[in-house]
Design a protein around this motif. Structure first.
Motif, mmCIF file in Angstrom:
data_model
loop_
_atom_site.group_PDB
_atom_site.id
_atom_site.type_symbol
_atom_site.label_atom_id
_atom_site.label_comp_id
_atom_site.label_asym_id
_atom_site.label_seq_id
_atom_site.Cartn_x
_atom_site.Cartn_y
_atom_site.Cartn_z
ATOM 1 N N GLY A 31 -6.748 -28.451 4.767
ATOM 2 C CA GLY A 31 -5.949 -29.626 5.046
ATOM 3 C C GLY A 31 -4.468 -29.398 4.852
ATOM 4 N N ARG A 32 -4.004 -28.173 5.102
ATOM 5 C CA ARG A 32 -2.601 -27.821 4.889
ATOM 6 C C ARG A 32 -1.922 -27.466 6.209
ATOM 7 N NH1 ARG A 32 -1.265 -27.300 -0.228
ATOM 8 N NH2 ARG A 32 -2.931 -27.371 -1.757
ATOM 9 N N CYS A 33 -0.602 -27.538 6.193
ATOM 10 C CA CYS A 33 0.183 -27.113 7.345
ATOM 11 C C CYS A 33 -0.075 -25.625 7.571
ATOM 12 C CB CYS A 33 1.669 -27.368 7.102
ATOM 13 S SG CYS A 33 2.742 -26.710 8.411
ATOM 14 N N VAL A 34 -0.422 -25.245 8.808
ATOM 15 C CA VAL A 34 -0.779 -23.854 9.071
ATOM 16 C C VAL A 34 0.428 -22.931 8.975
ATOM 17 C CG1 VAL A 34 -2.731 -24.498 10.522
ATOM 18 C CG2 VAL A 34 -0.481 -24.177 11.566
ATOM 19 N N LYS A 39 0.568 -29.448 1.717
ATOM 20 C CA LYS A 39 -0.633 -30.276 1.793
ATOM 21 C C LYS A 39 -0.399 -31.449 2.735
ATOM 22 C CE LYS A 39 -4.764 -31.582 0.341
ATOM 23 N NZ LYS A 39 -5.940 -30.783 0.596
ATOM 24 N N CYS A 40 -1.231 -31.572 3.786
ATOM 25 C CA CYS A 40 -1.083 -32.639 4.783
ATOM 26 C C CYS A 40 -2.272 -33.588 4.826
ATOM 27 C CB CYS A 40 -0.899 -32.031 6.181
ATOM 28 S SG CYS A 40 0.604 -31.045 6.355
ATOM 29 N N TYR A 41 -3.426 -33.106 4.452
ATOM 30 C CA TYR A 41 -4.640 -33.936 4.482
ATOM 31 C C TYR A 41 -5.379 -33.782 3.161
ATOM 32 C CZ TYR A 41 -4.208 -34.659 9.523
ATOM 33 O OH TYR A 41 -3.775 -35.022 10.767
ATOM 34 N N VAL A 56 3.893 -38.166 2.194
ATOM 35 C CA VAL A 56 4.711 -37.848 1.026
ATOM 36 C C VAL A 56 6.169 -37.934 1.473
ATOM 37 C CG1 VAL A 56 5.259 -36.164 -0.763
ATOM 38 C CG2 VAL A 56 2.923 -36.318 0.145
ATOM 39 N N PRO A 57 6.950 -38.912 0.966
ATOM 40 C CA PRO A 57 8.330 -39.109 1.423
ATOM 41 C C PRO A 57 9.129 -37.806 1.452
ATOM 42 C CG PRO A 57 7.708 -40.874 -0.043
ATOM 43 C CD PRO A 57 6.587 -39.883 -0.076
ATOM 44 N N GLY A 58 9.684 -37.524 2.624
ATOM 45 C CA GLY A 58 10.520 -36.344 2.798
ATOM 46 C C GLY A 58 9.752 -35.078 3.070
ATOM 47 N N GLN A 59 8.424 -35.099 2.954
ATOM 48 C CA GLN A 59 7.643 -33.877 3.140
ATOM 49 C C GLN A 59 6.570 -34.005 4.220
ATOM 50 O OE1 GLN A 59 6.308 -31.938 -0.504
ATOM 51 N NE2 GLN A 59 7.680 -33.240 -1.692
ATOM 52 N N VAL A 60 5.769 -35.088 4.145
ATOM 53 C CA VAL A 60 4.646 -35.249 5.063
ATOM 54 C C VAL A 60 4.595 -36.699 5.544
ATOM 55 C CG1 VAL A 60 2.143 -35.045 5.369
ATOM 56 C CG2 VAL A 60 3.338 -33.472 3.839
ATOM 57 N N CYS A 65 3.520 -32.247 8.829
ATOM 58 C CA CYS A 65 4.514 -31.589 7.977
ATOM 59 C C CYS A 65 5.911 -31.804 8.570
ATOM 60 C CB CYS A 65 4.200 -30.095 7.873
ATOM 61 S SG CYS A 65 5.455 -29.159 6.973
ATOM 62 N N LEU A 66 6.809 -32.444 7.797
ATOM 63 C CA LEU A 66 8.151 -32.747 8.291
ATOM 64 C C LEU A 66 9.055 -31.518 8.287
ATOM 65 C CD1 LEU A 66 8.739 -36.224 6.611
ATOM 66 C CD2 LEU A 66 7.931 -35.719 8.913
ATOM 67 N N ARG A 67 8.746 -30.535 7.460
ATOM 68 C CA ARG A 67 9.546 -29.304 7.461
ATOM 69 C C ARG A 67 9.353 -28.548 8.766
ATOM 70 N NH1 ARG A 67 8.901 -25.125 2.604
ATOM 71 N NH2 ARG A 67 9.951 -26.858 1.582
ATOM 72 N N CYS A 68 8.129 -28.504 9.242
ATOM 73 C CA CYS A 68 7.830 -27.772 10.459
ATOM 74 C C CYS A 68 7.954 -28.646 11.706
ATOM 75 C CB CYS A 68 6.430 -27.181 10.393
ATOM 76 S SG CYS A 68 6.209 -26.047 8.996
ATOM 77 N N HIS A 69 8.049 -29.966 11.506
ATOM 78 C CA HIS A 69 8.191 -30.903 12.618
ATOM 79 C C HIS A 69 9.333 -31.858 12.303
ATOM 80 C CE1 HIS A 69 4.363 -29.717 14.551
ATOM 81 N NE2 HIS A 69 3.953 -29.529 13.301
ATOM 82 N N PRO A 70 10.593 -31.365 12.358
ATOM 83 C CA PRO A 70 11.739 -32.195 11.991
ATOM 84 C C PRO A 70 11.918 -33.396 12.898
ATOM 85 C CG PRO A 70 12.455 -30.154 13.034
ATOM 86 C CD PRO A 70 10.998 -30.002 12.766
#
Length: 641
Positions: A31-34, A39-41, A56-60, A65-70
């Motif tokens: 359940g994690r960003c590949v 952790k996404c799920y 998760v505010p600012g992360q997911v 995943c907001l880091r990989c999908h800005p």
């Protein structure tokens, strides 16, 4: 999105370096960003691997995943503002190890030491302090009687408490609980912790599953899902135990279990644990409790192969009364649906049920459930043939004789006899009579004089047996005290309309045979029927059958006709005709009866009872059909006047 080359590297538990594809697959399953491993799920033990997306505010955001999908960052900021404004606490991102440790938190239980004890400190999930006792004859629906309640309350030991499995599971989960991740350093250490945690989990699936099953707050779906994901013997055994503690199922849970094949998992578990008597007991409980939820569940459990599994259990544990009682309890619930009877015809299951009853005569619960099964099978021609061939009628009669003080056995045996008598097959009635069923029914009514159920079913059995076209049966019913028992039942239960309706009809049919008329009279049947007609004046059935019996009495002997009038029959007949003026059958039967009673000795009393006005009304409405009878009565009354 970040380049997939940034996925990084990893090693498995043996030290082998994972390929990029293997690492991506591992993260997807966790359940994690590949790409970065955040952790996404959250994986939950709900039915068949449902995953809950995290925010998760600012992360997911909703599992992304907001880091990989800005590009999702704007939506994330809106979500954060809404979350802050409503004072909601955001979901924290935690490692797999920490999440699993929380999900599978170890809780100690008191271990039972006896294989099957009557009392236990183990809580019953989804249940109140006591199971409601629906003490009614079964057959049309699955219900809980005293014996089934006692069986459900008979606690079995937790399987893992008898082994070291649960202790090992606790140690594993303690190790997992040590892996905690600080949110600020999450991106740096997430892969490292995941490797260790996932490795530990992958090597201890059984232990984790056992640990999870030891929780009190697991739902039915949670348990079934754990069993489905970890189909190991110890887990199957523990799962059946956990399910057996849940005595109340809501409709949504049942529907979901059917849709996603949950009962296939349960029946497979029963087969996997085929050599374990405790597991078979728990499986039988689970089947019975599930069947309380209606036809769809009963059909699905039978389709999953429950009948075959229960047959195997009966064969494997032929000397274990507790397992056998559970098997018959489960079968009795599955046979409620007529479409399931086809499974009972596979192999020698019917013979096994009868042999089980014959081999354990003094086990009340087993006998009750066996009688229920035989009664339900009466609807099927082939099943009736097999029951007859295996002397199943004798088994019912013997069960009643041995368990004469057991109300539930008596009621279910009577219900079974009634089911066979209700079939338009005189051969069944003859076999029942020759096997001693008539005497067994009468003895049950004598032994339990105050129980409405016994007398209602008993009178109905006598009514149905007397409707048969076999002279030997009808003669037997008249010669062995049947009439006396029925009349006593009417006097003892004078305010019970169900008993009165069945008893009056039974006497009406029995009185068709002239030899039975003096017997009924001597037993006080005339007064009992007239009392029933007076008490239940608004019941068409009582009036119709009452007039039928009186008409049979008044066929030939004038002294009996006089006695009928002396007992007050005229007032009762007039009241029936007035209250049921629109019921043609009552009018016809009443007029025919009055015609028979219209003899010289009774004419003056008929005038006093105002018979003329009601006859005049009938002449207007049904004159064509009853012209001969009404004309005769009017002529006799006018001549006497």
């Amino acid at each position: 999105m970040e380049n997939m080359d940034s996925v990084g590297a990893d090693i498995d538990a043996s030290g082998k370096v994972l390929s990029k594809e293997e690492l991506i697959l591992r993260r997807e399953r966790a359940g994690r960003c590949v790409t970065c491993g955040v952790k996404c799920y959250e994986k939950t033990f709900t039915l068949f691997n449902k995953r809950v997306p995290l925010t998760v505010p600012g992360q997911v955001l909703n599992g992304i995943c907001l880091r990989c999908h800005p590009e999702e960052q704007l939506a994330a900021s809106v979500t954060t503002e809404l979350s802050d404004s409503s004072n909601n606490t955001s979901t924290r991102s935690i490692s797999v190890g920490k999440m699993m440790a929380q999900k599978l938190k170890f809780s100690k239980k008191k271990s039972e030491t006896s294989p099957c004890s009557e009392e236990s400190d183990e809580p019953i999930r989804g249940s109140s302090s006591s199971i409601t006792d629906h003490s009614t004859p079964r057959g049309s629906s699955s219900s809980i009687t005293d014996h089934s309640t006692s069986y459900l309350r008979r606690m079995t030991p937790r399987p893992s408490s008898l082994t070291e499995d649960l202790k090992d599971a606790a140690n594993i989960m303690q190790q997992l609980e040590n892996y905690q991740i600080d949110d600020e350093n999450h991106s740096k250490c997430t892969d490292e912790v995941n490797d260790t945690a996932n490795g530990a989990i992958s090597t201890s699936e059984k232990d984790a599953a056992l640990q999870a099953l030891n929780q009190q707050d697991l739902s039915y779906a949670d348990i079934v899902n754990i069993m489905a994901k970890t189909p190991q013997l110890a887990v199957m055994n523990e799962g059946l135990y956990a399910l057996s503690l849940i005595h109340e199922l809501d409709s949504n849970t049942v529907e979901e279990t059917v849709i996603y094949g949950g009962f296939d998992v349960i029946i497979n578990a029963m087969d996997d644990c085929a050599k374990d008597g405790i597991a078979q007991v728990n499986a039988c409980k689970v089947i019975f409790i599930a069947c309380l939820n209606g036809e769809n569940v009963q059909l699905d459990i039978a389709r999953a192969g429950a009948m075959k599994s229960l047959r195997n259990a009966i064969e494997s544990f032929s000397d274990d009364e507790i397992v056998l009682e559970g098997c018959l309890l489960a079968l009795s619930s599955l046979c409620i649906v007529e479409d399931n009877i086809v499974y009972m015809l596979e192999g020698d299951l019917i013979d096994q049920v009868i042999n089980t009853m014959n081999g354990h005569l003094d086990c009340g619960g087993l006998q009750e459930h066996g009688c229920v099964i035989l009664g339900l099978l009466a609807r099927n021609v082939e099943a009736r043939r097999r029951i007859s061939k295996a002397c199943g009628f004798n088994s019912i009669v013997i069960s009643m004789a041995i368990n004469h003080g057991d109300v539930e056995v008596q009621c279910q045996a009577l219900t079974a006899v009634r089911a066979f008598c209700a079939i338009d097959d005189d051969s069944c009635k003859v076999l029942l009579a020759t096997s001693g069923a008539v005497n067994a029914v009468l003895e049950a009514m004598k032994a339990h004089p105050d129980l409405n159920r016994v007398h209602e079913i008993g009178c109905d059995v006598i009514r149905l047996l007397s409707l048969g076209r076999n002279d030997d049966n009808n003669r037997l019913l008249g010669e062995n005290g049947t009439c006396t028992v029925v009349v006593r039942s009417m006097w003892s239960h004078s305010q019970n309309i169900a008993i009165q309706e069945r008893a009056v009809e039974a006497l009406a049919v029995l009185s068709e045979h002239s030899n039975n008329v003096p017997v009924i009279l001597d037993a006080g049947g005339l007064g009992a029927v007239l009392a029933a007609m007076h008490t239940f004046a608004e019941s068409p059935h009582v009036q119709i059958k009452g007039c039928a019996m009186l008409s049979n009495f008044a066929s030939d002997v004038d002294s009996i006709k006089v006695k009928i009038v002396d007992e007050g029959a005229l007032d009762v007949i007039v009241m029936a005709m007035v209250l049921h003026s629109d019921n043609e059958e009552i009018q016809v039967r009443a007029v025919i009866l009055l015609r028979k009673l219209c003899i010289k000795e009774n004419v003056q009393r008929m005038i006093t009872a105002n018979i003329s006005p009601v006859i005049a009304v009938v002449e207007e409405t049904l004159g064509d059909n009853l012209h001969e009878e009404t004309s005769y009565i009017v002529a006799q009354l006018e001549n006497a006047g």
